[in-house]
Design a protein around this motif. Sequence first.
Motif, PDB file in Angstrom:
ATOM      1  N   GLY A   1       0.634  -1.207   0.053  1.00 53.17           N
ATOM      2  CA  GLY A   1      -0.200  -0.064  -0.351  1.00 53.17           C
ATOM      3  C   GLY A   1       0.590   1.759   0.187  1.00 53.17           C
ATOM      4  O   GLY A   1       0.629   2.315  -0.207  1.00 53.17           O
ATOM      5  N   ILE A   2       2.098   0.950   0.775  1.00 52.28           N
ATOM      6  CA  ILE A   2       2.898   2.504   0.401  1.00 52.28           C
ATOM      7  C   ILE A   2       3.865   2.083  -0.143  1.00 52.28           C
ATOM      8  O   ILE A   2       4.506   0.789  -0.018  1.00 52.28           O
ATOM      9  N   LYS A   3       4.917   2.844  -0.663  1.00 51.31           N
ATOM     10  CA  LYS A   3       5.918   3.105  -1.468  1.00 51.31           C
ATOM     11  C   LYS A   3       6.995   2.436  -0.601  1.00 51.31           C
ATOM     12  O   LYS A   3       8.066   1.563  -0.959  1.00 51.31           O
TER      13      LYS A   3
ATOM     14  N   GLU B   1      -0.405  -8.242   7.933  1.00 50.59           N
ATOM     15  CA  GLU B   1      -0.520  -7.240   9.001  1.00 50.59           C
ATOM     16  C   GLU B   1       0.090  -5.924   7.833  1.00 50.59           C
ATOM     17  O   GLU B   1       0.293  -6.145   6.602  1.00 50.59           O
ATOM     18  N   SER B   2      -1.184  -4.579   8.539  1.00 50.75           N
ATOM     19  CA  SER B   2      -1.205  -3.588   7.825  1.00 50.75           C
ATOM     20  C   SER B   2       0.613  -2.983   7.402  1.00 50.75           C
ATOM     21  O   SER B   2       1.380  -3.506   8.737  1.00 50.75           O
ATOM     22  N   ASP B   3       0.530  -2.245   6.055  1.00 53.85           N
ATOM     23  CA  ASP B   3       2.319  -1.742   5.824  1.00 53.85           C
ATOM     24  C   ASP B   3       2.506  -1.245   7.050  1.00 53.85           C
ATOM     25  O   ASP B   3       3.699  -0.998   7.441  1.00 53.85           O
ATOM     26  N   LEU B   4       1.702   0.193   8.258  1.00 49.18           N
ATOM     27  CA  LEU B   4       2.226   0.718   8.329  1.00 49.18           C
ATOM     28  C   LEU B   4       2.866   0.446   9.621  1.00 49.18           C
ATOM     29  O   LEU B   4       3.740   1.030  10.195  1.00 49.18           O
ATOM     30  N   ASP B   5       1.635  -0.943  10.331  1.00 46.16           N
ATOM     31  CA  ASP B   5       2.648  -1.597  10.893  1.00 46.16           C
ATOM     32  C   ASP B   5       3.598  -2.014  11.063  1.00 46.16           C
ATOM     33  O   ASP B   5       4.760  -1.755  11.776  1.00 46.16           O
ATOM     34  N   ILE B   6       3.752  -2.963   9.666  1.00 43.46           N
ATOM     35  CA  ILE B   6       5.438  -3.293   9.557  1.00 43.46           C
ATOM     36  C   ILE B   6       6.151  -2.202   9.215  1.00 43.46           C
ATOM     37  O   ILE B   6       7.332  -2.731   9.649  1.00 43.46           O
ATOM     38  N   TYR B   7       5.495  -1.409   8.845  1.00 40.74           N
ATOM     39  CA  TYR B   7       7.063   0.190   8.669  1.00 40.74           C
ATOM     40  C   TYR B   7       7.141   0.449   9.810  1.00 40.74           C
ATOM     41  O   TYR B   7       8.288   0.948   9.968  1.00 40.74           O
TER      42      TYR B   7
END
Length: 92
Positions: free
Chosen positions: A20-22, A53-59
């Motif tokens: 979802g995010i670059k 998992e969500s991209d934000l959590d992984i990031y």
Amino acid sequence: MTETVEITRKRLAMRSMRRGIKEMDLILSDFASRALGGYDATQLALYEALLDESDLDIYHWVSGQSAAPAKFAALVGDITVGAEGLTRPHAT
């Protein structure tokens, strides 16, 4: 029909590139190209669970902004090693 390990690797590599995010595209596609070739079915299943998992959590986990859940801690540590320069500047 059951998916072969090689097809699973290819599918997870594609999922790693299409996030979802670059930032996560870059981090996870780099990791996938470095690591998935040596992963067995159990390791691939754990990586697939991480991708759910969500991209934000992984990031946040990879960049050290928050701690990863225990089941993902070692995997996130492996991803983090290769993410230097992607999540923060290279050490000088």
